[in-house]
Design an enzyme around this catalytic site. Structure first.
Site, short mmCIF file in Angstrom:
data_model
loop_
_atom_site.label_atom_id
_atom_site.label_comp_id
_atom_site.label_asym_id
_atom_site.label_seq_id
_atom_site.Cartn_x
_atom_site.Cartn_y
_atom_site.Cartn_z
N LYS A 156 82.07 -46.17 21.04
CA LYS A 156 81.88 -45.33 19.86
C LYS A 156 83.25 -44.87 19.36
CE LYS A 156 78.71 -43.46 22.53
NZ LYS A 156 77.65 -42.64 23.12
N ASP A 192 73.23 -40.62 28.79
CA ASP A 192 72.21 -39.99 27.92
C ASP A 192 70.85 -40.69 27.99
OD1 ASP A 192 73.33 -42.17 26.63
OD2 ASP A 192 73.55 -41.21 24.68
C1 BGC Z 1 77.44 -46.14 25.50
C2 BGC Z 1 76.24 -45.82 26.35
C3 BGC Z 1 75.38 -44.78 25.65
C4 BGC Z 1 75.05 -45.23 24.24
C5 BGC Z 1 74.20 -44.22 23.48
C6 BGC Z 1 77.01 -46.51 24.09
O1 BGC Z 1 78.14 -46.69 23.28
O2 BGC Z 1 78.16 -47.23 26.05
O3 BGC Z 1 76.65 -45.35 27.62
O4 BGC Z 1 74.20 -44.59 26.39
O5 BGC Z 1 76.23 -45.46 23.52
O6 BGC Z 1 74.83 -42.99 23.34
#
Ligand code: BGC
Length: 467
Positions: A156, A192
Site C-alpha cells: 500500500k 487485519d
Molecule cells: C497487505 C495485507 C493486508 C491487506 C488488506 C495488503 O496490502 O499485504 O497484509 O491484509 O493489504 O489490508
C-alpha cells in the site's frame, strides 16, 4: 456509439471460464505457498499466523489494540465480556500518520506509534495498568510466534526504511522503552484479515475466513495443520494469512492484465509486487479508471478531447468517486464538474460505464479467489457440501453500491457446493485484535492446566514404578 468505447473496456471483462481459470491458478499457488520447500519462492505467501482456534465464547478481559495499515492509525481499549458474549470498544483514538512518515524511517514511525499509545493511556487513566496488546499490522509478515513477526515487505502506501526483515514486536517494544513511561503486557500480532475473522467469530463460530477489500486486499482461512508443511504437528488447524494480493507476481496473471494495469504497476511505489491487489483494491481502482478516461479523451471520444488538469494528474481520480458515480448519474455530473471537465450527457454515461466495468472486474476477481478458498476448505474436510461464514471488511466492499452483491453472486457460481454467509465485521482490526489476544491467552491457560495435570500423572507413574 457505445461500441466505440467497447474496445477499451473489453479487456476488463472476464468470462466465467476465465474466472474459473484464475481460481484454478490460485488453487495451485496456495499449494506452493504451503509447501515446505516451495514456499520461499511462492508469490502467494500462505503465512502461518499462530492463531490455532477461533473464539469459543469463553474469552474475557481488557485489552489494548493498535491498528496500522488501513486508512488510519488507531489506538483502542477493548473489553471482551463473556457473560454478554460481547466485544466492547471502550474508547478509541485516531492518530494521523503524515505522508512523510509513511515514507520516512522506521524509528520515526514506531516512536510516533509509541507516543500515540502513551497519550491514549494517559488520557484514559490506563497508564498504571499493564494490559495485553493486540497489534493489527496489515502487511505481510513472517510470523514465528504470536509475538514474533518479521515484516516481509511494505505494501500500500508505506515504505519506511529499516523495518523490512525486522521483528515488528521488537521495534514496538524498543520504541515504548524509549518513551520510558509505561509498560504493556503480552503482545499478539494480527493481520487485519485475521482480526476480521476473529471479530465475527465471537458472534458466529462457523466464521473461518476473513477477507479485506479496502486500501489493499487479502484473506485468511483455517487450514489443517498437517497441510502447513513448515509447521510441526499433525493435529488441529491454524489460520493462514494467504496474502493473495501477491498472486500474479510471478507473471501468472499476465494474460489478463490490461495496458492500464501494467501502467498502474509501473508507476506505483512497489513495481512488480502485489499484482492481484493492484487490479482489485481501493488504492488502485481510481487510478485505473483515470487512465482509461485519459486514453479515451486523447482518442477524442470524451470531453471534446480536453483533459483537465485534475484528470491529467495521477491519484486525483479517487476510488470513492467510483462508488459515488455508480450510485447515480447526478453524482457523476457533479464529480466531472469538480474535476474541471467539460462534459456532456454521453460523457457522463460513459464514465459510469467505465467505473462499472472496473469495479465489476474487481468484485469478480475477488469472487474467484474466495471460491478457491471455500472449495479448498470443503475438500480438506471431504465434504460434499460446506456451510461457512466469511467475515468481511474494507471500504470498497462496504461503500460501493453493488460490489458485495456482484461478488456474492459470482462466488455462488464458482463454488456451487458451498453455502456462504457474509458478515460485515464490526471493527475487525480493533476488536478482532483484542479477540486474537484473548484466544491466545485462553489457549495458553488451557495448555498450562494440561501441563500441570500431565505433571501430576507423571508423578503417579513414578510412584507406580517405584512400588
Ligand atoms: C497487505 C495485507 C493486508 C491487506 C488488506 C495488503 O496490502 O499485504 O497484509 O491484509 O493489504 O489490508
Amino acid at each position: 456509439p457505445l461500441c466505440l468505447y467497447a474496445k477499451y473496456l473489453q479487456p476488463f471483462q472476464l468470462s466465467p471460464e476465465t474466472l474459473q481459470e484464475v481460481s484454478a491458478r490460485l488453487r495451485k499457488d496456495l499449494l506452493r505457498g504451503l509447501g515446505k520447500h516451495s514456499h520461499h519462492k511462492a508469490p502467494v505467501k500462505m503465512l502461518p499466523t499462530f492463531v490455532r482456534a477461533t473464539p469459543d465464547g469463553t474469552e474475557k478481559g481488557d485489552f489494548l489494540a493498535l491498528d496500522l495499515g488501513g486508512t488510519n492509525f488507531r489506538v483502542l481499549h477493548v473489553r471482551v465480556e463473556e457473560e454478554a458474549q460481547k466485544v466492547l470498544k471502550m474508547d478509541s483514538q485516531i492518530c494521523a500518520i503524515p505522508q512523510e512518515m509513511m515514507l520516512g524511517t522506521g524509528e520515526q514511525l514506531f516512536d510516533h506509534i509509541a507516543t500515540c499509545l502513551g497519550d491514549f493511556l494517559e488520557s484514559h487513566n490506563l497508564k498504571c495498568q499493564t494490559l495485553p496488546l493486540g497489534f493489527t499490522f496489515s502487511f505481510p509478515c513472517e510470523q514465528l510466534e504470536i509475538d514474533k513477526s518479521i515484516l516481509i515487505r511494505w505494501t500500500k502506501g508505506f515504505n519506511c526504511s529499516g523495518v523490512e526483515g525486522k521483528d515488528v514486536v521488537q521495534l514496538l517494544k524498543e520504541a515504548i522503552q524509549r518513551t520510558g513511561d509505561y509498560h504493556i503486557g503480552s503482545v499478539a500480532m494480527v493481520n487485519d484479515t485475521v482480526g476480521t475473522m476473529m471479530s465475527c467469530g465471537y458472534k458466529d463460530q462457523s466464521c473461518e475466513i476473513g477477507m479485506i477489500i479496502g486500501t489493499g486486499t487479502n484473506a485468511c482461512y483455517m487450514e489443517e495443520i498437517k497441510n502447513v508443511k513448515r509447521i510441526e504437528g499433525e493435529d488441529g488447524r491454524m489460520c493462514i494469512n494467504t496474502e493473495w494480493g501477491g498472486f500474479g507476481d510471478d507473471g501468472s496473471l499476465d494474460d489478463i492484465l490490461t495496458e492500464f494495469d501494467v501502467e498502474v504497476d509501473k508507476t506505483s511505489i512497489n513495481p512488480g509486487v502485489h499484482i492481484f491487489e493492484k487490479m482489485i483494491s481501493g488504492m488502485y481502482l481510481g487510478e485505473i479508471v483515470r487512465l482509461v478516461l485519459v486514453k479515451m479523451t486523447k482518442d477524442k471520444l470524451l470531453f471534446k478531447g480536453q483533459i483537465s488538469e485534475a484528470l491529467g494528474t495521477s491519484g486525483r481520480f479517487e476510488t470513492k468517486f467510483i462508488s459515488e458515480i455508480e450510485d447515480g448519474l447526478e453524482n457523476a455530473k457533479k464529480i466531472l464538474t469538480e474535476l474541471g471537465l467539460d462534459w456532456g450527457l454521453v460523457d457522463a454515461s460513459v464514465v459510469c460505464l467505465v467505473c462499472d466495468t472496473i469495479s465489476s472486474r474487481s468484485a469478480y476477481l475477488c469472487a474467484a479467489a474466495l471460491a478457491t478458498l471455500v472449495n479448498r476448505i470443503r475438500n480438506n474436510r471431504k465434504l460434499d457440501h460446506l456451510k461457512t461464514t466469511v467475515g468481511v471488511d474494507g471500504t470498497v466492499y462496504r461503500k460501493h453500491p453493488t460490489f458485495s452483491s456482484k461478488l456474492q453472486k459470482a462466488v455462488r457460481l464458482l463454488a456451487p457446493q458451498c453455502d456462504i454467509t457474509f458478515l460485515v465485521s464490526e471493527d475487525g482490526s480493533g476488536k478482532g485484535a483484542a479477540m486474537v489476544t484473548a484466544v491466545a491467552q485462553r489457549l495458553a491457560h488451557q495448555s498450562r492446566l494440561l501441563e500441570e495435570s500431565d505433571g501430576e500423572d507423571d508423578d503417579d507413574e513414578e510412584e507406580e514404578e517405584g512400588q
